[in-house]
Motif scaffolding. Structure first.
Motif, PDB file in Angstrom:
ATOM      1  N   MET A  33       0.999  -1.096  -0.067  1.00 45.36           N
ATOM      2  CA  MET A  33       0.015  -0.072   0.181  1.00 45.36           C
ATOM      3  C   MET A  33       0.972   1.212  -0.125  1.00 45.36           C
ATOM      4  O   MET A  33       0.555   1.922  -0.894  1.00 45.36           O
ATOM      5  CB  MET A  33      -0.932   0.124   1.052  1.00 45.36           C
ATOM      6  CG  MET A  33      -1.989   1.162   1.397  1.00 45.36           C
ATOM      7  SD  MET A  33      -3.262   0.700   2.515  1.00 45.36           S
ATOM      8  CE  MET A  33      -3.863   2.440   2.433  1.00 45.36           C
ATOM      9  N   ILE A  34       2.090   1.162   0.663  1.00 46.97           N
ATOM     10  CA  ILE A  34       2.771   2.363   0.881  1.00 46.97           C
ATOM     11  C   ILE A  34       3.517   2.634  -0.550  1.00 46.97           C
ATOM     12  O   ILE A  34       3.651   3.616  -1.010  1.00 46.97           O
ATOM     13  CB  ILE A  34       3.656   2.179   2.058  1.00 46.97           C
ATOM     14  CG1 ILE A  34       3.153   2.139   3.470  1.00 46.97           C
ATOM     15  CG2 ILE A  34       5.015   3.188   2.062  1.00 46.97           C
ATOM     16  CD1 ILE A  34       3.809   2.225   4.515  1.00 46.97           C
ATOM     17  N   ARG A  35       3.759   1.336  -1.053  1.00 45.41           N
ATOM     18  CA  ARG A  35       4.493   1.494  -2.286  1.00 45.41           C
ATOM     19  C   ARG A  35       3.635   2.160  -3.342  1.00 45.41           C
ATOM     20  O   ARG A  35       3.855   2.975  -4.074  1.00 45.41           O
ATOM     21  CB  ARG A  35       5.035   0.073  -2.981  1.00 45.41           C
ATOM     22  CG  ARG A  35       5.970   0.071  -3.662  1.00 45.41           C
ATOM     23  CD  ARG A  35       6.322  -1.388  -3.969  1.00 45.41           C
ATOM     24  NE  ARG A  35       6.741  -1.353  -5.518  1.00 45.41           N
ATOM     25  CZ  ARG A  35       6.905  -2.588  -5.694  1.00 45.41           C
ATOM     26  NH1 ARG A  35       6.761  -3.901  -5.418  1.00 45.41           N
ATOM     27  NH2 ARG A  35       7.515  -2.766  -7.158  1.00 45.41           N
ATOM     28  N   ARG A  36       2.262   1.612  -3.364  1.00 41.79           N
ATOM     29  CA  ARG A  36       1.251   2.085  -4.365  1.00 41.79           C
ATOM     30  C   ARG A  36       1.252   3.671  -4.134  1.00 41.79           C
ATOM     31  O   ARG A  36       1.218   4.501  -5.137  1.00 41.79           O
ATOM     32  CB  ARG A  36       0.009   1.502  -4.069  1.00 41.79           C
ATOM     33  CG  ARG A  36      -0.055   0.297  -4.837  1.00 41.79           C
ATOM     34  CD  ARG A  36      -1.255   0.149  -5.974  1.00 41.79           C
ATOM     35  NE  ARG A  36      -2.482   0.415  -5.019  1.00 41.79           N
ATOM     36  CZ  ARG A  36      -3.561  -0.538  -4.650  1.00 41.79           C
ATOM     37  NH1 ARG A  36      -2.961  -1.802  -5.084  1.00 41.79           N
ATOM     38  NH2 ARG A  36      -4.758  -0.263  -4.050  1.00 41.79           N
ATOM     39  N   PHE A  37       1.152   4.026  -2.941  1.00 42.32           N
ATOM     40  CA  PHE A  37       1.070   5.357  -2.547  1.00 42.32           C
ATOM     41  C   PHE A  37       2.269   6.481  -3.252  1.00 42.32           C
ATOM     42  O   PHE A  37       1.870   7.408  -3.781  1.00 42.32           O
ATOM     43  CB  PHE A  37       1.228   5.904  -0.925  1.00 42.32           C
ATOM     44  CG  PHE A  37       1.367   7.324  -0.714  1.00 42.32           C
ATOM     45  CD1 PHE A  37      -0.032   7.970  -0.850  1.00 42.32           C
ATOM     46  CD2 PHE A  37       2.553   7.806  -0.180  1.00 42.32           C
ATOM     47  CE1 PHE A  37       0.210   9.307  -0.109  1.00 42.32           C
ATOM     48  CE2 PHE A  37       2.609   8.983   0.350  1.00 42.32           C
ATOM     49  CZ  PHE A  37       1.370   9.620   0.111  1.00 42.32           C
ATOM     50  N   TRP A  38       3.495   5.765  -3.081  1.00 42.32           N
ATOM     51  CA  TRP A  38       4.558   6.548  -3.657  1.00 42.32           C
ATOM     52  C   TRP A  38       4.549   6.428  -5.209  1.00 42.32           C
ATOM     53  O   TRP A  38       4.970   7.528  -6.018  1.00 42.32           O
ATOM     54  CB  TRP A  38       5.948   6.068  -3.264  1.00 42.32           C
ATOM     55  CG  TRP A  38       6.168   6.553  -1.719  1.00 42.32           C
ATOM     56  CD1 TRP A  38       6.180   5.702  -0.347  1.00 42.32           C
ATOM     57  CD2 TRP A  38       6.433   7.665  -1.211  1.00 42.32           C
ATOM     58  NE1 TRP A  38       6.428   6.510   0.590  1.00 42.32           N
ATOM     59  CE2 TRP A  38       6.441   7.738   0.183  1.00 42.32           C
ATOM     60  CE3 TRP A  38       6.343   8.999  -1.742  1.00 42.32           C
ATOM     61  CZ2 TRP A  38       6.622   8.683   1.033  1.00 42.32           C
ATOM     62  CZ3 TRP A  38       6.878  10.311  -0.986  1.00 42.32           C
ATOM     63  CH2 TRP A  38       7.029  10.181   0.375  1.00 42.32           C
ATOM     64  N   GLN A  39       4.201   5.410  -5.683  1.00 37.84           N
ATOM     65  CA  GLN A  39       3.988   5.356  -7.110  1.00 37.84           C
ATOM     66  C   GLN A  39       2.999   6.278  -7.587  1.00 37.84           C
ATOM     67  O   GLN A  39       3.534   7.036  -8.581  1.00 37.84           O
ATOM     68  CB  GLN A  39       3.509   4.063  -7.568  1.00 37.84           C
ATOM     69  CG  GLN A  39       4.685   2.804  -7.793  1.00 37.84           C
ATOM     70  CD  GLN A  39       4.244   1.494  -7.869  1.00 37.84           C
ATOM     71  OE1 GLN A  39       2.841   1.232  -7.994  1.00 37.84           O
ATOM     72  NE2 GLN A  39       5.215   0.730  -8.329  1.00 37.84           N
ATOM     73  N   ARG A  40       1.905   6.764  -7.083  1.00 38.75           N
ATOM     74  CA  ARG A  40       0.733   7.274  -7.245  1.00 38.75           C
ATOM     75  C   ARG A  40       1.436   8.828  -7.311  1.00 38.75           C
ATOM     76  O   ARG A  40       1.304   9.652  -8.112  1.00 38.75           O
ATOM     77  CB  ARG A  40      -0.458   7.164  -6.421  1.00 38.75           C
ATOM     78  CG  ARG A  40      -1.283   8.016  -6.666  1.00 38.75           C
ATOM     79  CD  ARG A  40      -2.361   7.647  -7.564  1.00 38.75           C
ATOM     80  NE  ARG A  40      -3.243   8.704  -7.971  1.00 38.75           N
ATOM     81  CZ  ARG A  40      -3.785   8.959  -9.173  1.00 38.75           C
ATOM     82  NH1 ARG A  40      -3.576   8.361 -10.332  1.00 38.75           N
ATOM     83  NH2 ARG A  40      -4.625   9.851  -9.434  1.00 38.75           N
ATOM     84  N   ARG A  41       2.071   8.999  -6.290  1.00 42.17           N
ATOM     85  CA  ARG A  41       2.665  10.519  -6.081  1.00 42.17           C
ATOM     86  C   ARG A  41       3.526  10.992  -7.087  1.00 42.17           C
ATOM     87  O   ARG A  41       3.637  11.867  -7.634  1.00 42.17           O
ATOM     88  CB  ARG A  41       3.363  10.540  -4.449  1.00 42.17           C
ATOM     89  CG  ARG A  41       3.428  11.957  -4.119  1.00 42.17           C
ATOM     90  CD  ARG A  41       3.887  11.822  -2.667  1.00 42.17           C
ATOM     91  NE  ARG A  41       4.351  13.219  -2.598  1.00 42.17           N
ATOM     92  CZ  ARG A  41       4.622  13.715  -1.445  1.00 42.17           C
ATOM     93  NH1 ARG A  41       4.384  12.939  -0.215  1.00 42.17           N
ATOM     94  NH2 ARG A  41       5.407  14.677  -1.165  1.00 42.17           N
ATOM     95  N   ARG A  42       4.601   9.825  -7.278  1.00 45.69           N
ATOM     96  CA  ARG A  42       5.443  10.128  -8.453  1.00 45.69           C
ATOM     97  C   ARG A  42       4.972  10.436  -9.841  1.00 45.69           C
ATOM     98  O   ARG A  42       5.193  11.186 -10.512  1.00 45.69           O
ATOM     99  CB  ARG A  42       6.518   8.982  -8.380  1.00 45.69           C
ATOM    100  CG  ARG A  42       7.874   9.208  -9.250  1.00 45.69           C
ATOM    101  CD  ARG A  42       8.815   8.141  -9.337  1.00 45.69           C
ATOM    102  NE  ARG A  42       9.088   7.577  -8.025  1.00 45.69           N
ATOM    103  CZ  ARG A  42       8.784   6.128  -7.620  1.00 45.69           C
ATOM    104  NH1 ARG A  42       8.562   5.285  -8.524  1.00 45.69           N
ATOM    105  NH2 ARG A  42       9.100   5.895  -6.389  1.00 45.69           N
TER     106      ARG A  42
END
Lengths: 85, 142
Positions: free
Chosen positions: A1-10
């Motif tokens: 979930m955290i990984r998805r959050f950072w991907q989305r943010r990038r």
């Protein structure tokens, strides 16, 4: 979930940057890394792809006006700009 | 809309009087008109882009419209309909580089703007035109 959050943010950061530089890209004013950055994001983002196609069509239509526009259209614009304080 | 009206042209209705008015200023002005000034109410309206399209397509021009592409016509209309109180000013960033083929540096100098500010205006103007012609001009793939 955290990984998805950072991907989305990038992705969103790239999206905003690309959005702001599409016009420069079409004018050929982006080079090297910046140009690749736009192309990479446009390859992934359908919204930016649509926007790029729309801007390209608009610029082509505007350039097409060169043959139809009055010959002294630029002269009129410049005179108007100079006459303003 | 009269077919002779060109896009951006202001249609003027002179000497139209309201049947009844409670506005004392208008009533007084009509009672004591200044010499040389036509009496009555002058109503002005600027055509909307959609009405402009119809008027241009119906208006007789120097060449038949079949010879001009639709994208040209609508881009021309969109240029005239750009938002802003000074039409020439708001379309100037578009006219100089995109239509006249000036470089952005030259156009920014003539407009007394820095290059980043000019580019920002140019982008806004292009997006405004794109929004106006979006429904009429098919957009190809990027």
């Amino acid at each position: 979930m955290i990984r998805r959050f950072w991907q989305r943010r990038r992705f969103m950061r790239e999206h905003d940057w690309t959005h702001a530089h599409l016009s420069d890209y079409l004018d050929g004013e982006l080079h090297g890394h910046h140009r690749d950055r736009v192309e990479r994001h446009v390859g992934l983002c359908p919204e930016c792809r649509r926007m790029l196609a729309g801007l390209r069509t608009t610029i082509r239509a505007l350039m097409g006006l060169r043959h139809h526009a009055d010959t002294d259209i630029a002269g009129g614009v410049i005179a108007r700009l100079r006459s303003e304080p | 809309v009269p077919s002779s009206l060109l896009p951006g042209q202001i249609q003027t209705f002179a000497r139209l009087r309201p049947a009844r008015t409670s506005n004392r200023f208008i009533a007084r002005k009509e009672s004591f008109p200044a010499s040389g000034v036509p009496t009555g109410v002058i109503m002005r309206r600027r055509l909307s882009p959609a009405t402009d399209c119809e008027a241009v397509l119906r208006a007789p021009g120097p060449e038949p419209f079949a010879l001009r592409s639709m994208s040209d016509i609508y881009a021309e209309l969109a240029l005239r309909a750009l938002p802003g109180d000074r039409a020439e000013r708001s379309s100037a960033p578009l006219i100089l580089p995109d239509i006249e083929g000036w470089s952005t540096a030259e156009a920014a100098t003539i407009m007394n703007l820095g290059e980043p500010a000019f580019k920002s205006r140019l982008e806004r103007a292009r997006l405004a035109v794109r929004a106006l012609i979006a429904g009429y001009v098919p957009e190809g793939n990027a």
